[in-house]
Scaffold this active site. Structure first.
Site, PDB file in Angstrom:
ATOM      1  N   LYS A   1       0.816  -1.218   0.000  1.00 23.73           N
ATOM      2  CA  LYS A   1       0.000   0.000   0.000  1.00 23.73           C
ATOM      3  C   LYS A   1       0.846   1.262   0.000  1.00 23.73           C
ATOM      4  O   LYS A   1       0.498   2.263  -0.625  1.00 23.73           O
ATOM      5  CB  LYS A   1      -0.937   0.004   1.203  1.00 23.73           C
ATOM      6  CG  LYS A   1      -0.217  -0.049   2.532  1.00 23.73           C
ATOM      7  CD  LYS A   1      -1.165  -0.155   3.695  1.00 23.73           C
ATOM      8  CE  LYS A   1      -0.396  -0.388   4.989  1.00 23.73           C
ATOM      9  NZ  LYS A   1       0.311  -1.669   5.028  1.00 23.73           N
TER      10      LYS A   1
ATOM     11  N   GLU B   1      -4.831  -5.606  -5.359  1.00 27.45           N
ATOM     12  CA  GLU B   1      -6.017  -5.757  -4.512  1.00 27.45           C
ATOM     13  C   GLU B   1      -5.656  -5.844  -3.029  1.00 27.45           C
ATOM     14  O   GLU B   1      -6.326  -5.259  -2.173  1.00 27.45           O
ATOM     15  CB  GLU B   1      -6.783  -7.017  -4.921  1.00 27.45           C
ATOM     16  CG  GLU B   1      -8.000  -7.325  -4.062  1.00 27.45           C
ATOM     17  CD  GLU B   1      -9.109  -6.313  -4.216  1.00 27.45           C
ATOM     18  OE1 GLU B   1      -9.393  -5.597  -3.237  1.00 27.45           O
ATOM     19  OE2 GLU B   1      -9.689  -6.215  -5.310  1.00 27.45           O
TER      20      GLU B   1
ATOM     21  N   ASP C   1      -1.155   4.793   7.822  1.00 32.78           N
ATOM     22  CA  ASP C   1      -1.497   3.579   7.083  1.00 32.78           C
ATOM     23  C   ASP C   1      -2.871   3.736   6.420  1.00 32.78           C
ATOM     24  O   ASP C   1      -3.041   3.443   5.231  1.00 32.78           O
ATOM     25  CB  ASP C   1      -1.496   2.383   8.037  1.00 32.78           C
ATOM     26  CG  ASP C   1      -1.996   1.109   7.376  1.00 32.78           C
ATOM     27  OD1 ASP C   1      -1.197   0.450   6.698  1.00 32.78           O
ATOM     28  OD2 ASP C   1      -3.199   0.787   7.534  1.00 32.78           O
TER      29      ASP C   1
ATOM     30  N   LYS D   1      -4.168   4.047   2.196  1.00 36.65           N
ATOM     31  CA  LYS D   1      -5.244   3.251   1.607  1.00 36.65           C
ATOM     32  C   LYS D   1      -6.343   4.144   1.036  1.00 36.65           C
ATOM     33  O   LYS D   1      -6.889   3.855  -0.035  1.00 36.65           O
ATOM     34  CB  LYS D   1      -5.813   2.309   2.662  1.00 36.65           C
ATOM     35  CG  LYS D   1      -4.812   1.266   3.133  1.00 36.65           C
ATOM     36  CD  LYS D   1      -5.317   0.492   4.335  1.00 36.65           C
ATOM     37  CE  LYS D   1      -4.287  -0.517   4.822  1.00 36.65           C
ATOM     38  NZ  LYS D   1      -4.706  -1.208   6.058  1.00 36.65           N
TER      39      LYS D   1
END
Length: 430
Positions: free
Chosen positions: A105, A129, A201, A205
Protein backbone atom coordinates in the site's frame (compact mmCIF):
# COMPACT_ATOMS: atom_id res chain seq x y z
CA UNK A 1 -1.49 -23.70 -22.04
CA UNK A 2 1.80 -24.45 -20.33
CA UNK A 3 2.10 -24.15 -16.58
CA UNK A 4 2.67 -20.74 -15.02
CA UNK A 5 5.59 -20.15 -12.71
CA UNK A 6 5.55 -17.46 -10.06
CA UNK A 7 8.38 -15.80 -8.17
CA UNK A 8 7.98 -14.25 -4.74
CA UNK A 9 9.83 -11.24 -3.41
CA UNK A 10 9.54 -11.90 0.33
CA UNK A 11 8.53 -14.84 2.48
CA UNK A 12 7.16 -13.28 5.64
CA UNK A 13 3.65 -13.66 7.03
CA UNK A 14 1.87 -12.84 3.76
CA UNK A 15 4.36 -14.58 1.49
CA UNK A 16 3.99 -17.76 3.53
CA UNK A 17 0.22 -17.48 3.11
CA UNK A 18 0.61 -17.23 -0.66
CA UNK A 19 2.70 -20.41 -0.71
CA UNK A 20 0.10 -22.24 1.38
CA UNK A 21 -2.77 -21.23 -0.90
CA UNK A 22 -0.93 -21.92 -4.16
CA UNK A 23 0.29 -25.31 -2.94
CA UNK A 24 -2.96 -26.24 -1.19
CA UNK A 25 -5.48 -25.05 -3.80
CA UNK A 26 -3.99 -26.54 -6.96
CA UNK A 27 -7.26 -28.22 -7.99
CA UNK A 28 -9.22 -24.95 -7.70
CA UNK A 29 -6.52 -22.96 -9.50
CA UNK A 30 -6.31 -25.51 -12.28
CA UNK A 31 -10.09 -25.32 -12.68
CA UNK A 32 -9.98 -21.51 -12.84
CA UNK A 33 -7.13 -21.07 -15.32
CA UNK A 34 -6.73 -24.43 -17.03
CA UNK A 35 -3.07 -24.95 -16.22
CA UNK A 36 -0.84 -25.76 -13.24
CA UNK A 37 0.65 -23.00 -11.11
CA UNK A 38 4.04 -23.53 -9.53
CA UNK A 39 6.34 -21.54 -7.28
CA UNK A 40 9.65 -21.06 -9.10
CA UNK A 41 11.88 -18.92 -6.90
CA UNK A 42 11.45 -17.03 -3.62
CA UNK A 43 13.61 -14.12 -2.48
CA UNK A 44 14.39 -14.24 1.25
CA UNK A 45 16.63 -12.14 3.48
CA UNK A 46 18.28 -15.17 5.06
CA UNK A 47 18.50 -18.77 3.88
CA UNK A 48 19.14 -19.86 7.46
CA UNK A 49 15.89 -18.53 8.92
CA UNK A 50 13.37 -21.09 10.12
CA UNK A 51 10.12 -20.97 8.06
CA UNK A 52 6.53 -21.56 9.11
CA UNK A 53 5.74 -22.97 5.68
CA UNK A 54 7.13 -26.03 3.90
CA UNK A 55 9.08 -25.17 0.76
CA UNK A 56 11.90 -26.75 -1.22
CA UNK A 57 15.10 -25.05 -0.04
CA UNK A 58 16.39 -25.06 -3.62
CA UNK A 59 13.66 -22.55 -4.47
CA UNK A 60 14.95 -20.00 -1.93
CA UNK A 61 17.48 -17.35 -2.83
CA UNK A 62 19.04 -14.24 -1.34
CA UNK A 63 19.70 -12.85 -4.83
CA UNK A 64 16.78 -10.84 -6.31
CA UNK A 65 18.17 -11.38 -9.83
CA UNK A 66 17.22 -15.05 -9.58
CA UNK A 67 13.58 -13.94 -9.44
CA UNK A 68 13.52 -10.74 -11.50
CA UNK A 69 15.82 -11.90 -14.32
CA UNK A 70 14.65 -15.52 -14.31
CA UNK A 71 13.31 -16.34 -17.79
CA UNK A 72 11.17 -19.14 -16.34
CA UNK A 73 9.22 -16.81 -14.04
CA UNK A 74 5.97 -15.46 -15.53
CA UNK A 75 4.53 -13.52 -12.59
CA UNK A 76 6.34 -11.75 -9.74
CA UNK A 77 4.52 -11.37 -6.42
CA UNK A 78 5.94 -8.58 -4.24
CA UNK A 79 5.30 -9.06 -0.52
CA UNK A 80 8.58 -7.74 0.87
CA UNK A 81 7.29 -4.31 1.92
CA UNK A 82 9.19 -1.04 1.93
CA UNK A 83 9.19 1.46 -0.89
CA UNK A 84 12.53 2.24 -2.56
CA UNK A 85 13.82 -1.29 -3.09
CA UNK A 86 10.38 -2.74 -3.84
CA UNK A 87 9.76 -0.05 -6.45
CA UNK A 88 13.05 -0.78 -8.19
CA UNK A 89 12.36 -4.53 -8.19
CA UNK A 90 8.84 -4.07 -9.59
CA UNK A 91 10.03 -1.75 -12.36
CA UNK A 92 12.76 -4.22 -13.36
CA UNK A 93 10.25 -7.07 -13.33
CA UNK A 94 7.86 -5.17 -15.58
CA UNK A 95 10.67 -4.19 -17.93
CA UNK A 96 11.54 -7.89 -18.10
CA UNK A 97 7.94 -8.46 -19.27
CA UNK A 98 6.87 -10.12 -16.05
CA UNK A 99 3.43 -9.44 -14.63
CA UNK A 100 3.35 -8.19 -11.05
CA UNK A 101 1.01 -8.60 -8.09
CA UNK A 102 1.74 -6.52 -5.00
CA UNK A 103 0.30 -6.00 -1.52
CA UNK A 104 2.36 -2.86 -0.96
CA UNK A 105 0.00 0.00 0.00
CA UNK A 106 2.85 2.41 0.79
CA UNK A 107 4.33 1.92 -2.65
CA UNK A 108 1.03 2.15 -4.53
CA UNK A 109 -0.07 5.25 -2.63
CA UNK A 110 3.18 7.04 -3.42
CA UNK A 111 4.09 5.69 -6.87
CA UNK A 112 1.07 3.81 -8.15
CA UNK A 113 0.45 5.97 -11.23
CA UNK A 114 4.09 5.68 -12.31
CA UNK A 115 4.20 1.92 -11.84
CA UNK A 116 0.92 1.37 -13.68
CA UNK A 117 2.30 3.39 -16.59
CA UNK A 118 5.45 1.24 -16.67
CA UNK A 119 3.23 -1.85 -16.70
CA UNK A 120 1.20 -0.51 -19.60
CA UNK A 121 4.31 0.51 -21.54
CA UNK A 122 5.62 -3.05 -21.26
CA UNK A 123 2.33 -4.82 -21.98
CA UNK A 124 2.18 -6.23 -18.47
CA UNK A 125 -0.42 -6.49 -15.73
CA UNK A 126 0.04 -4.87 -12.33
CA UNK A 127 -2.59 -5.70 -9.72
CA UNK A 128 -2.76 -4.56 -6.10
CA UNK A 129 -6.02 -5.76 -4.51
CA UNK A 130 -4.25 -6.79 -1.29
CA UNK A 131 -2.88 -3.29 -0.71
CA UNK A 132 -6.19 -2.12 0.79
CA UNK A 133 -8.27 -3.89 3.45
CA UNK A 134 -6.58 -7.29 3.28
CA UNK A 135 -9.05 -9.97 2.24
CA UNK A 136 -11.90 -7.59 1.34
CA UNK A 137 -12.20 -7.33 -2.48
CA UNK A 138 -12.82 -3.59 -2.43
CA UNK A 139 -10.47 -2.60 -5.29
CA UNK A 140 -11.93 -5.17 -7.66
CA UNK A 141 -15.42 -4.12 -6.60
CA UNK A 142 -14.68 -0.49 -7.48
CA UNK A 143 -12.88 -1.24 -10.75
CA UNK A 144 -15.23 -3.96 -11.97
CA UNK A 145 -18.39 -4.53 -9.92
CA UNK A 146 -19.25 -0.83 -9.64
CA UNK A 147 -17.51 0.31 -12.82
CA UNK A 148 -20.76 1.49 -14.41
CA UNK A 149 -21.74 3.62 -11.42
CA UNK A 150 -20.54 7.05 -10.30
CA UNK A 151 -19.10 6.79 -6.80
CA UNK A 152 -19.87 9.81 -4.66
CA UNK A 153 -18.56 8.75 -1.25
CA UNK A 154 -16.43 6.09 0.41
CA UNK A 155 -16.20 5.85 4.16
CA UNK A 156 -14.41 3.08 5.94
CA UNK A 157 -12.47 1.46 8.73
CA UNK A 158 -9.32 0.48 6.87
CA UNK A 159 -6.83 -0.08 9.70
CA UNK A 160 -7.31 -3.09 11.96
CA UNK A 161 -4.85 -1.97 14.65
CA UNK A 162 -6.65 1.26 15.47
CA UNK A 163 -10.04 -0.41 15.29
CA UNK A 164 -8.87 -3.06 17.74
CA UNK A 165 -7.60 -0.37 20.11
CA UNK A 166 -10.78 1.73 19.98
CA UNK A 167 -12.97 -1.36 20.38
CA UNK A 168 -11.10 -2.46 23.51
CA UNK A 169 -11.04 1.05 24.95
CA UNK A 170 -14.80 1.31 24.49
CA UNK A 171 -15.71 -2.15 25.76
CA UNK A 172 -13.10 -2.62 28.52
CA UNK A 173 -12.80 0.95 29.74
CA UNK A 174 -9.01 0.68 29.42
CA UNK A 175 -6.69 3.56 28.56
CA UNK A 176 -5.07 3.99 25.15
CA UNK A 177 -1.67 3.01 26.55
CA UNK A 178 -3.02 -0.19 28.15
CA UNK A 179 -4.81 -1.34 25.02
CA UNK A 180 -1.86 -0.51 22.75
CA UNK A 181 0.33 -2.77 24.90
CA UNK A 182 -2.27 -5.55 24.64
CA UNK A 183 -2.46 -5.09 20.85
CA UNK A 184 1.32 -5.37 20.59
CA UNK A 185 1.37 -8.54 22.71
CA UNK A 186 -1.31 -10.11 20.47
CA UNK A 187 0.51 -9.13 17.29
CA UNK A 188 -2.14 -6.63 16.13
CA UNK A 189 0.26 -3.68 16.55
CA UNK A 190 3.92 -3.28 15.64
CA UNK A 191 6.57 -2.48 18.23
CA UNK A 192 6.60 0.97 16.58
CA UNK A 193 2.88 1.56 15.94
CA UNK A 194 3.25 5.12 14.60
CA UNK A 195 2.08 4.41 11.07
CA UNK A 196 -1.13 2.83 12.37
CA UNK A 197 -2.06 4.98 15.36
CA UNK A 198 -1.23 8.29 13.66
CA UNK A 199 -3.47 7.40 10.71
CA UNK A 200 -0.73 7.17 8.07
CA UNK A 201 -1.50 3.58 7.08
CA UNK A 202 -5.19 4.41 6.61
CA UNK A 203 -4.30 7.57 4.68
CA UNK A 204 -2.31 5.59 2.13
CA UNK A 205 -5.24 3.25 1.61
CA UNK A 206 -7.70 6.13 1.22
CA UNK A 207 -5.47 7.76 -1.39
CA UNK A 208 -5.59 4.51 -3.38
CA UNK A 209 -9.37 4.15 -3.00
CA UNK A 210 -10.05 7.79 -3.90
CA UNK A 211 -7.86 7.57 -7.00
CA UNK A 212 -9.70 4.49 -8.18
CA UNK A 213 -13.22 5.34 -7.03
CA UNK A 214 -13.21 8.92 -8.30
CA UNK A 215 -10.98 8.32 -11.35
CA UNK A 216 -8.61 11.13 -10.46
CA UNK A 217 -5.01 11.19 -9.33
CA UNK A 218 -5.33 11.65 -5.55
CA UNK A 219 -1.96 11.73 -3.80
CA UNK A 220 -1.04 10.95 -0.22
CA UNK A 221 -0.39 14.62 0.53
CA UNK A 222 -3.99 15.39 -0.44
CA UNK A 223 -5.26 13.37 2.55
CA UNK A 224 -5.90 15.26 5.81
CA UNK A 225 -4.68 12.95 8.59
CA UNK A 226 -5.20 12.73 12.34
CA UNK A 227 -4.56 9.71 14.56
CA UNK A 228 -6.10 8.24 17.70
CA UNK A 229 -3.39 8.88 20.30
CA UNK A 230 -5.24 11.72 22.06
CA UNK A 231 -8.58 9.90 22.47
CA UNK A 232 -9.51 9.49 26.13
CA UNK A 233 -11.95 7.38 28.11
CA UNK A 234 -13.94 10.56 28.81
CA UNK A 235 -14.37 11.15 25.07
CA UNK A 236 -15.63 7.61 24.54
CA UNK A 237 -17.95 7.80 27.55
CA UNK A 238 -19.67 10.94 26.28
CA UNK A 239 -19.86 9.57 22.73
CA UNK A 240 -21.75 6.56 24.05
CA UNK A 241 -23.98 8.73 26.25
CA UNK A 242 -24.96 10.82 23.23
CA UNK A 243 -25.66 7.77 21.04
CA UNK A 244 -22.43 7.67 19.06
CA UNK A 245 -19.45 5.34 18.54
CA UNK A 246 -15.89 6.55 17.90
CA UNK A 247 -14.00 5.06 14.95
CA UNK A 248 -10.94 6.04 12.93
CA UNK A 249 -12.71 6.75 9.66
CA UNK A 250 -11.20 7.14 6.24
CA UNK A 251 -13.43 9.41 4.17
CA UNK A 252 -13.42 10.20 0.47
CA UNK A 253 -16.28 12.46 -0.56
CA UNK A 254 -17.09 13.98 -3.96
CA UNK A 255 -19.56 16.76 -4.72
CA UNK A 256 -19.85 18.37 -8.14
CA UNK A 257 -16.39 17.18 -9.13
CA UNK A 258 -14.62 18.47 -6.02
CA UNK A 259 -13.27 16.02 -3.45
CA UNK A 260 -12.26 15.76 0.18
CA UNK A 261 -10.12 12.89 1.46
CA UNK A 262 -9.35 12.51 5.16
CA UNK A 263 -8.54 10.09 7.96
CA UNK A 264 -9.57 11.12 11.46
CA UNK A 265 -11.34 9.96 14.63
CA UNK A 266 -15.03 10.34 13.88
CA UNK A 267 -18.27 9.93 15.80
CA UNK A 268 -20.77 7.68 14.03
CA UNK A 269 -24.38 7.15 15.11
CA UNK A 270 -24.33 3.87 17.03
CA UNK A 271 -26.89 2.37 14.63
CA UNK A 272 -24.61 3.02 11.60
CA UNK A 273 -23.31 -0.26 10.08
CA UNK A 274 -19.68 0.84 10.51
CA UNK A 275 -20.23 1.42 14.24
CA UNK A 276 -20.63 -2.34 14.78
CA UNK A 277 -17.36 -3.23 13.03
CA UNK A 278 -15.15 -4.28 15.93
CA UNK A 279 -11.68 -5.54 16.82
CA UNK A 280 -9.25 -6.00 13.91
CA UNK A 281 -11.94 -6.16 11.22
CA UNK A 282 -12.21 -3.67 8.37
CA UNK A 283 -15.20 -2.38 6.41
CA UNK A 284 -15.74 0.09 3.59
CA UNK A 285 -19.07 1.82 3.01
CA UNK A 286 -19.56 2.91 -0.62
CA UNK A 287 -22.19 5.31 -1.95
CA UNK A 288 -23.00 5.17 -5.68
CA UNK A 289 -25.48 7.30 -7.61
CA UNK A 290 -27.11 4.19 -9.10
CA UNK A 291 -26.47 1.38 -6.61
CA UNK A 292 -27.09 3.46 -3.49
CA UNK A 293 -25.32 2.25 -0.35
CA UNK A 294 -23.19 -0.90 -0.13
CA UNK A 295 -20.77 -2.16 2.52
CA UNK A 296 -17.80 -4.49 2.23
CA UNK A 297 -16.72 -6.21 5.45
CA UNK A 298 -14.04 -8.69 6.44
CA UNK A 299 -10.55 -9.26 7.86
CA UNK A 300 -8.28 -6.36 7.02
CA UNK A 301 -4.99 -8.18 7.51
CA UNK A 302 -3.48 -11.53 8.33
CA UNK A 303 -1.55 -14.15 6.42
CA UNK A 304 -4.31 -16.07 4.63
CA UNK A 305 -6.88 -13.26 4.14
CA UNK A 306 -4.26 -11.04 2.48
CA UNK A 307 -2.81 -13.97 0.55
CA UNK A 308 -6.31 -14.76 -0.73
CA UNK A 309 -6.48 -11.30 -2.32
CA UNK A 310 -3.01 -11.77 -3.83
CA UNK A 311 -3.85 -15.16 -5.35
CA UNK A 312 -7.13 -13.72 -6.64
CA UNK A 313 -5.07 -11.12 -8.52
CA UNK A 314 -2.78 -13.91 -9.71
CA UNK A 315 -5.78 -15.76 -11.15
CA UNK A 316 -6.85 -12.60 -12.99
CA UNK A 317 -3.35 -12.21 -14.45
CA UNK A 318 -3.33 -15.82 -15.61
CA UNK A 319 -6.74 -15.46 -17.24
CA UNK A 320 -5.51 -12.35 -19.02
CA UNK A 321 -2.47 -14.29 -20.21
CA UNK A 322 -4.70 -16.99 -21.66
CA UNK A 323 -6.88 -14.39 -23.40
CA UNK A 324 -3.90 -12.38 -24.64
CA UNK A 325 -5.13 -9.14 -23.04
CA UNK A 326 -2.39 -8.42 -20.52
CA UNK A 327 -1.30 -4.83 -20.06
CA UNK A 328 -4.73 -3.43 -20.88
CA UNK A 329 -6.15 -3.04 -17.38
CA UNK A 330 -4.68 0.43 -16.82
CA UNK A 331 -7.18 3.24 -17.34
CA UNK A 332 -5.92 6.80 -17.07
CA UNK A 333 -7.82 9.06 -14.63
CA UNK A 334 -10.89 10.59 -16.25
CA UNK A 335 -11.08 13.74 -14.12
CA UNK A 336 -8.67 16.43 -13.04
CA UNK A 337 -8.24 16.54 -9.29
CA UNK A 338 -10.02 19.42 -7.59
CA UNK A 339 -9.93 19.49 -3.79
CA UNK A 340 -12.68 21.05 -1.73
CA UNK A 341 -11.92 24.26 0.12
CA UNK A 342 -12.50 24.49 3.88
CA UNK A 343 -15.69 26.44 3.10
CA UNK A 344 -16.98 23.51 1.02
CA UNK A 345 -16.24 20.81 3.61
CA UNK A 346 -19.39 20.45 5.74
CA UNK A 347 -19.84 18.41 8.90
CA UNK A 348 -21.11 18.31 12.46
CA UNK A 349 -18.59 18.50 15.30
CA UNK A 350 -18.15 17.19 18.85
CA UNK A 351 -16.57 19.49 21.44
CA UNK A 352 -15.64 18.86 25.06
CA UNK A 353 -14.86 21.96 27.11
CA UNK A 354 -13.75 22.69 30.66
CA UNK A 355 -15.22 26.03 31.67
CA UNK A 356 -15.45 28.31 34.68
CA UNK A 357 -18.60 27.33 36.56
CA UNK A 358 -20.23 30.73 37.04
CA UNK A 359 -23.09 32.84 35.73
CA UNK A 360 -22.59 34.09 32.19
CA UNK A 361 -20.28 31.27 31.04
CA UNK A 362 -22.84 29.41 28.97
CA UNK A 363 -24.16 32.68 27.56
CA UNK A 364 -20.67 33.64 26.37
CA UNK A 365 -20.25 30.31 24.61
CA UNK A 366 -23.66 30.31 22.93
CA UNK A 367 -23.14 33.91 21.85
CA UNK A 368 -19.87 32.96 20.12
CA UNK A 369 -21.54 30.13 18.20
CA UNK A 370 -24.50 32.36 17.31
CA UNK A 371 -22.16 35.01 15.88
CA UNK A 372 -20.94 32.37 13.43
CA UNK A 373 -24.43 31.08 12.64
CA UNK A 374 -23.89 27.66 14.24
CA UNK A 375 -26.46 26.03 16.54
CA UNK A 376 -26.29 23.03 18.88
CA UNK A 377 -27.79 19.64 18.10
CA UNK A 378 -26.94 18.08 21.48
CA UNK A 379 -25.63 19.49 24.73
CA UNK A 380 -24.48 18.18 28.11
CA UNK A 381 -23.31 20.27 31.07
CA UNK A 382 -21.88 18.59 34.16
CA UNK A 383 -20.05 19.91 37.22
CA UNK A 384 -16.46 18.76 37.78
CA UNK A 385 -16.11 17.52 41.32
CA UNK A 386 -13.64 19.26 43.66
CA UNK A 387 -13.15 22.14 41.22
CA UNK A 388 -15.00 25.31 40.39
CA UNK A 389 -15.34 24.11 36.85
CA UNK A 390 -17.94 22.52 34.63
CA UNK A 391 -17.66 20.20 31.67
CA UNK A 392 -19.69 21.09 28.59
CA UNK A 393 -20.12 18.61 25.73
CA UNK A 394 -21.53 19.94 22.48
CA UNK A 395 -22.51 18.39 19.16
CA UNK A 396 -23.09 21.11 16.63
CA UNK A 397 -25.39 21.20 13.66
CA UNK A 398 -23.70 21.01 10.27
CA UNK A 399 -21.27 23.81 9.51
CA UNK A 400 -18.26 24.40 7.29
CA UNK A 401 -14.78 23.41 8.36
CA UNK A 402 -13.70 27.03 7.94
CA UNK A 403 -16.40 28.34 10.27
CA UNK A 404 -15.76 25.63 12.84
CA UNK A 405 -12.04 26.36 12.94
CA UNK A 406 -12.79 30.05 13.49
CA UNK A 407 -15.05 29.12 16.42
CA UNK A 408 -12.42 26.72 17.78
CA UNK A 409 -9.76 29.42 17.81
CA UNK A 410 -12.12 31.93 19.40
CA UNK A 411 -13.04 29.45 22.16
CA UNK A 412 -9.40 29.26 23.20
CA UNK A 413 -9.43 33.04 23.67
CA UNK A 414 -12.57 33.19 25.83
CA UNK A 415 -11.80 33.94 29.50
CA UNK A 416 -14.52 31.56 30.70
CA UNK A 417 -12.91 28.60 28.87
CA UNK A 418 -10.22 26.89 30.90
CA UNK A 419 -9.44 24.35 28.15
CA UNK A 420 -10.78 22.79 24.97
CA UNK A 421 -10.33 19.15 25.95
CA UNK A 422 -11.25 17.48 22.67
CA UNK A 423 -12.77 18.04 19.27
CA UNK A 424 -13.89 15.47 16.68
CA UNK A 425 -15.83 15.26 13.47
CA UNK A 426 -19.35 13.77 13.51
CA UNK A 427 -20.75 11.86 10.53
CA UNK A 428 -24.50 11.45 10.14
CA UNK A 429 -26.96 11.87 12.98
CA UNK A 430 -30.30 10.94 14.30
Amino acid sequence: MKGISIGLLGLGTVGSGVIKIVEGHQEELMHQVGCPVTVGKVLVRSLEKKRNVEIDENKLTENPDEVIDNSNIDVVIEVMGGVKEAKAFIIRSLQNKKHVVTANKDLMALHGAELLQVAQDNGCDLYYEASVAGGIPIIRSLSEGLASDRITKMMGIVNGTTNFILTKMSKQGSSYEEVLKEAQELGFAESDPTSDVEGLDAARKMAILATLGFSMNVKLEDVVVRGITTITQEDLHYCDQLGYTMKLIGLADRNEGRVEVSVQPTLLPSEHPLASVNDEFNAVYVYGEAVGETMFYGPGAGSLPTATAIVSDLVTVMKNMRLGVTGRNVIAPLYNKELKTDEEIKSKYFLRLHVVDKAGTFSAITSLFAQHGVSFEKLLQLPIKEAELAEIIIITHTTSKKTYEEIYQALNDLEVIQSVESSYRVEGGK
